[in-house]
Design an enzyme around this catalytic site. Structure first.
Site, mmCIF file in Angstrom:
data_model
loop_
_atom_site.group_PDB
_atom_site.id
_atom_site.type_symbol
_atom_site.label_atom_id
_atom_site.label_comp_id
_atom_site.label_asym_id
_atom_site.label_seq_id
_atom_site.Cartn_x
_atom_site.Cartn_y
_atom_site.Cartn_z
ATOM 1 N N ARG A 22 10.179 1.538 -2.820
ATOM 2 C CA ARG A 22 10.080 1.924 -1.402
ATOM 3 C C ARG A 22 11.455 2.256 -0.874
ATOM 4 O O ARG A 22 12.406 1.501 -1.065
ATOM 5 C CB ARG A 22 9.515 0.779 -0.566
ATOM 6 C CG ARG A 22 8.125 0.475 -0.967
ATOM 7 C CD ARG A 22 7.489 -0.554 -0.080
ATOM 8 N NE ARG A 22 6.308 -1.016 -0.770
ATOM 9 C CZ ARG A 22 5.391 -1.821 -0.273
ATOM 10 N NH1 ARG A 22 5.526 -2.270 0.957
ATOM 11 N NH2 ARG A 22 4.363 -2.179 -0.973
ATOM 12 N N SER A 113 2.749 1.145 1.658
ATOM 13 C CA SER A 113 1.843 0.126 2.178
ATOM 14 C C SER A 113 1.995 -0.128 3.680
ATOM 15 O O SER A 113 1.764 0.760 4.468
ATOM 16 C CB SER A 113 2.046 -1.153 1.380
ATOM 17 O OG SER A 113 1.091 -2.098 1.746
ATOM 18 N N HIS A 114 2.415 -1.335 4.040
ATOM 19 C CA HIS A 114 2.460 -1.720 5.455
ATOM 20 C C HIS A 114 3.702 -1.192 6.160
ATOM 21 O O HIS A 114 3.852 -1.392 7.363
ATOM 22 C CB HIS A 114 2.416 -3.240 5.574
ATOM 23 C CG HIS A 114 3.579 -3.906 4.899
ATOM 24 N ND1 HIS A 114 3.692 -3.972 3.530
ATOM 25 C CD2 HIS A 114 4.684 -4.485 5.388
ATOM 26 C CE1 HIS A 114 4.815 -4.582 3.216
ATOM 27 N NE2 HIS A 114 5.443 -4.904 4.325
ATOM 28 N N ASP A 278 -4.254 -2.359 6.302
ATOM 29 C CA ASP A 278 -2.891 -1.809 6.336
ATOM 30 C C ASP A 278 -2.861 -0.368 5.830
ATOM 31 O O ASP A 278 -3.898 0.244 5.568
ATOM 32 C CB ASP A 278 -1.929 -2.693 5.542
ATOM 33 C CG ASP A 278 -2.154 -2.584 4.043
ATOM 34 O OD1 ASP A 278 -3.305 -2.330 3.644
ATOM 35 O OD2 ASP A 278 -1.183 -2.752 3.277
ATOM 36 N N ASP A 280 -2.247 1.191 3.005
ATOM 37 C CA ASP A 280 -2.925 1.594 1.766
ATOM 38 C C ASP A 280 -4.222 0.830 1.514
ATOM 39 O O ASP A 280 -4.791 0.916 0.424
ATOM 40 C CB ASP A 280 -1.979 1.459 0.566
ATOM 41 C CG ASP A 280 -1.514 0.039 0.347
ATOM 42 O OD1 ASP A 280 -1.435 -0.728 1.329
ATOM 43 O OD2 ASP A 280 -1.229 -0.329 -0.809
ATOM 44 N N ASP A 282 -5.052 -2.424 1.261
ATOM 45 C CA ASP A 282 -5.216 -3.641 0.460
ATOM 46 C C ASP A 282 -5.085 -4.931 1.269
ATOM 47 O O ASP A 282 -5.343 -6.011 0.750
ATOM 48 C CB ASP A 282 -4.282 -3.646 -0.772
ATOM 49 C CG ASP A 282 -2.827 -3.458 -0.421
ATOM 50 O OD1 ASP A 282 -2.505 -3.354 0.776
ATOM 51 O OD2 ASP A 282 -2.009 -3.412 -1.363
ATOM 52 N N ARG A 283 -4.694 -4.821 2.538
ATOM 53 C CA ARG A 283 -4.587 -6.044 3.351
ATOM 54 C C ARG A 283 -5.712 -6.112 4.368
ATOM 55 O O ARG A 283 -6.326 -5.097 4.700
ATOM 56 C CB ARG A 283 -3.269 -6.058 4.116
ATOM 57 C CG ARG A 283 -2.070 -6.090 3.226
ATOM 58 C CD ARG A 283 -0.836 -6.271 4.067
ATOM 59 N NE ARG A 283 0.346 -6.262 3.225
ATOM 60 C CZ ARG A 283 1.499 -6.748 3.590
ATOM 61 N NH1 ARG A 283 1.643 -7.282 4.801
ATOM 62 N NH2 ARG A 283 2.537 -6.709 2.781
ATOM 63 N N THR A 345 5.215 -14.417 -5.154
ATOM 64 C CA THR A 345 4.727 -13.408 -4.221
ATOM 65 C C THR A 345 4.491 -12.070 -4.924
ATOM 66 O O THR A 345 5.317 -11.641 -5.731
ATOM 67 C CB THR A 345 5.761 -13.231 -3.093
ATOM 68 O OG1 THR A 345 5.784 -14.430 -2.332
ATOM 69 C CG2 THR A 345 5.415 -12.063 -2.200
ATOM 70 N N GLU A 364 -2.856 -14.178 -0.538
ATOM 71 C CA GLU A 364 -1.477 -14.338 -0.082
ATOM 72 C C GLU A 364 -1.477 -14.539 1.425
ATOM 73 O O GLU A 364 -2.377 -14.067 2.131
ATOM 74 C CB GLU A 364 -0.654 -13.105 -0.424
ATOM 75 C CG GLU A 364 -0.475 -12.881 -1.901
ATOM 76 C CD GLU A 364 0.590 -11.823 -2.177
ATOM 77 O OE1 GLU A 364 1.722 -12.203 -2.468
ATOM 78 O OE2 GLU A 364 0.272 -10.626 -2.060
ATOM 79 N N SER A 366 0.291 -13.082 3.454
ATOM 80 C CA SER A 366 0.633 -11.838 4.124
ATOM 81 C C SER A 366 -0.600 -10.961 4.358
ATOM 82 O O SER A 366 -0.524 -9.754 4.250
ATOM 83 C CB SER A 366 1.653 -11.084 3.283
ATOM 84 O OG SER A 366 1.176 -10.937 1.951
ATOM 85 N N LYS A 377 -5.266 -6.689 -4.175
ATOM 86 C CA LYS A 377 -5.881 -7.239 -2.985
ATOM 87 C C LYS A 377 -6.706 -6.125 -2.351
ATOM 88 O O LYS A 377 -6.436 -4.956 -2.588
ATOM 89 C CB LYS A 377 -4.832 -7.806 -2.029
ATOM 90 C CG LYS A 377 -3.642 -6.910 -1.707
ATOM 91 C CD LYS A 377 -2.584 -7.756 -1.005
ATOM 92 C CE LYS A 377 -1.418 -6.936 -0.495
ATOM 93 N NZ LYS A 377 -0.531 -6.425 -1.561
HETATM 94 C C1 VG1 Z 1 5.167 -8.388 1.003
HETATM 95 C C2 VG1 Z 1 4.268 -9.598 1.122
HETATM 96 C C3 VG1 Z 1 3.584 -9.878 -0.213
HETATM 97 C C4 VG1 Z 1 2.814 -8.629 -0.648
HETATM 98 C C5 VG1 Z 1 3.754 -7.435 -0.680
HETATM 99 C C6 VG1 Z 1 3.040 -6.148 -1.004
HETATM 100 O O1 VG1 Z 1 6.179 -8.620 0.046
HETATM 101 O O2 VG1 Z 1 4.997 -10.725 1.545
HETATM 102 O O3 VG1 Z 1 2.744 -10.993 -0.082
HETATM 103 O O4 VG1 Z 1 2.245 -8.820 -1.913
HETATM 104 O O5 VG1 Z 1 4.389 -7.272 0.581
HETATM 105 O O6 VG1 Z 1 1.999 -5.913 -0.112
HETATM 106 P P1 VG1 Z 1 7.678 -9.076 0.456
HETATM 107 O O7 VG1 Z 1 8.447 -9.090 -0.832
HETATM 108 O O8 VG1 Z 1 8.170 -8.097 1.465
HETATM 109 O O9 VG1 Z 1 7.539 -10.428 1.062
HETATM 110 V V1 VG1 Z 1 1.544 -4.348 0.262
HETATM 111 O O10 VG1 Z 1 0.136 -4.460 1.073
HETATM 112 O O11 VG1 Z 1 2.870 -3.961 1.260
HETATM 113 O O12 VG1 Z 1 1.607 -3.504 -1.130
HETATM 114 CO CO CO Z 2 -0.691 -2.699 1.301
#
Ligand code: VG1
Ligand code: CO
Length: 544
Positions: A22, A113-114, A278, A280, A282-283, A345, A364, A366, A377
């Site tokens: 990213r 993703s988010h 979110d 993509d 998955d959340r 994580t 998770e 998150s 997820k």
């Molecule tokens: C974050 C979340 C983690 C999740 C990851 C990808 O990671 O805390 O639980 O698996 O995003 O989610 P980090 O390293 O920023 O804490 V997604 O939906 O953004 O692919």
């Molecule tokens: Co996501």
């Protein structure tokens, strides 16, 4: 049609984080940046000749132009077939399902993703392997090493093809199948849940739900499943059009970023059930009337009620949660006599447990929950699971959560994020605390006894691979925990995440404000880590 070999030079920093590579969109727009990463991936895969690749993304800015480049590169690298979602769209869980269904070598997902999208936002690329799950650390490290020595990439010299319509197109010797992104996934959901029961619930004039797709990828999925197959009224899905900048939304389904949905769910005529997903897909966030469900509780509640839905009628094999996720699920596992795993994580660590049949549900803190039907997820899956539970139990979201607390106790939980901290500062803060962890066990702090203080390390019980440095944890027996770690998904500076958990068995004390209950732990974390002192931040950027 000519195959071109283009000379290139390595870009520094192409190391995937928690979930894919990213970067700021502008960084991805540099000529050759995307190509270098994709060629590095193709170079380290165990042979691409004649193989099938799944391709899609969350609709953000650059999604379709990146998809066109990847199609030409896949053809030049010998793939036999690429299945791409119409318009370049595929949610992450839908892609995971397609990889498995078609025996693909893997899938490329264009998503951060988010993280917000658009020219000033973020772009990203994830690779999921043949099991449908995020690439394991060994593969992402191999890609990174390759990206540091890459000298050329291969691409076909052809114009863009039409991926806006379902059909088959040839690209050199490779076949491109443009597929409907939704139907296979929706069929899978029909096999896992009782659609008749949910249809009856949604038909009842007295029950109303709202789903916020946040102008990201789940819009078409939610419309097809909720408003289409389940017959919910039009308008149930809000912000349902995927937009390149997500309509300015920050597509992270939590009470802070899904403010529009939260306002609706707290209004006088609030719907009975609210949910969001979110970028993509998955959340998930689940909200009752004025009542957001903590994702850690959600995992525990789905586990405790799993037998009520057809997909898990035979019971669960085990449960896994990421380390910072609250231990609410552990209590359910203990009560049901199920194995319970604590992983670092990121979803990539759940894959081997799911593949080996050791667990059926994973989650998770998150806002991510998932199961063995895919290796990701899955946002909409979690929403349907909750909806099916509400239908099966004939109770609302809040009643289900409160009943769970009465049976198992409540894990008060919160995460405080300090975003865009200067990276050096954040690194020093973590190193400094890590250095002092050894002296904490056995001490009494904030009226609680420290039973363990360490930097979490994980050894995969299936393949024996190990991962170190996964987060600092200060544990007070079964009662409380403080966890600190640096995010692996940010694109500017460093994000410090601080997680707080306090267990309260007494139902008479289950109605207290979360931040107030956690205040002694929050003050203790500041004493120990000195976030304010060392970074100058007076408060977290986001509290969830
Ligand atoms: C974050 C979340 C983690 C999740 C990851 C990808 O990671 O805390 O639980 O698996 O995003 O989610 P980090 O390293 O920023 O804490 V997604 O939906 O953004 O692919
Ligand atoms: Co996501």
């Amino acid at each position: 049609m000519t195959l071109r070999t283009v000379a290139t030079r390595p870009f520094p920093g192409q190391r995937p984080g928690t979930s894919g590579l990213r970067k700021k969109t502008a960084e991805f727009e540099q000529p050759g940046y995307l190509e270098n990463f994709v060629q590095s991936l193709f170079d380290v895969l165990p042979g691409t000749a004649g193989k099938t690749l799944i391709l899609g993304g969350d609709g953000r800015y650059l999604n379709t132009s990146a998809a066109q480049i990847i199609l030409r590169m896949a053809a030049a690298n010998g793939f036999g077939r690429v299945l791409v979602g119409r318009g370049g769209l595929l949610s992450t869980p839908a892609a995971s399902h397609l990889i498995r269904r078609h025996g693909a070598l893997g899938g490329i997902l264009l998503s951060a993703s988010h993280n917000p999208g658009g020219p000033d936002g973020d772009f990203g690329i994830k690779f999921n392997a043949a099991n449908g799950g995020p690439a394991a650390e060994a593969l992402t490290e191999a890609i990174y090493r390759r990206s540091g020595e890459i000298a050329e990439y291969r691409i076909l010299d052809v114009p863009d093809i039409d991926i806006g319509r379902v059909g088959t197109v040839r690209l050199g010797a490779m076949q491109v199948e443009v597929i409907d992104p939704v139907s296979d996934y929706a069929n899978l959901m029909e096999r896992l849940f009782d659609f008749e029961r949910m249809r009856a619930l949604l038909r009842r004039g007295s029950f109303c739900m709202r789903f916020d797709a946040m102008n990201a990828v789940t819009g078409p999925y939610a419309r097809a499943i909720l408003e289409g197959r389940l017959g919910a009224p039009a308008g149930t899905v809000m912000n349902g059009e995927p937009l390149p900048d997500f309509g300015g939304h920050h597509p992270d389904p939590n009470p802070v970023h899904a403010a529009e949905l939260m306002a609706i769910m707290s209004s006088r005529d609030a719907p009975d059930f609210g949910a969001a997903s979110d970028g993509d897909g998955d959340r998930n966030m689940i909200v009752g009337r004025g009542f957001p469900v903590s994702p850690s509780d959600s995992l525990a509640i789905l586990a405790a009620n799993a037998k009520l839905v057809p997909g898990h009628a035979d019971g669960l094999k085990g449960i896994a949660r990421s380390m910072p996720t609250s231990r609410a699920a552990d209590r359910v596992a203990a009560a049901m006599d199920l194995p319970c795993f604590e992983t670092p994580t990121g979803w990539k660590y759940f894959g081997s447990l799911l593949d080996a049949g050791r667990v059926s549900l994973c989650g998770e803190e998150s806002y991510g929950t998932g199961a063995s039907h895919v290796r990701e997820k899955d946002g909409l899956w979690a929403v349907l699971f909750w909806l099916d539970l509400v239908a099966a139990r004939g109770e609302g979201v809040e009643a289900i959560v409160r009943d769970h607390w009465r049976r198992f106790g409540r894990h008060y939980y919160s995460r405080h994020d300090y975003e865009e901290v200067e990276a050096g500062q954040a690194g020093r803060l973590m190193a400094d605390l890590r250095g002092r962890l050894g002296g904490l066990a056995g001490r009494r702090l904030a009226g609680l006894d420290v039973t363990l203080a360490d930097d979490f390390a994980y050894r995969d019980p299936v393949d024996g691979s190990s991962s170190e440095g996964q987060g600092l944890r200060i544990v007070f027996g079964e009662t409380a925990r403080i966890v600190l770690r640096l995010s692996g998904t940010g694109t500017a500076g460093a994000t410090i995440r601080v997680y707080f958990e306090l267990y309260e068995p007494d139902p008479a004390r289950h109605d207290r404000p979360v931040q107030e209950v956690l205040a002694p732990l929050i003050a203790l974390a500041e004493d120990l880590a000195g976030i304010r002192r060392l970074t100058g931040r007076t408060r977290p950027s986001v509290v969830t």
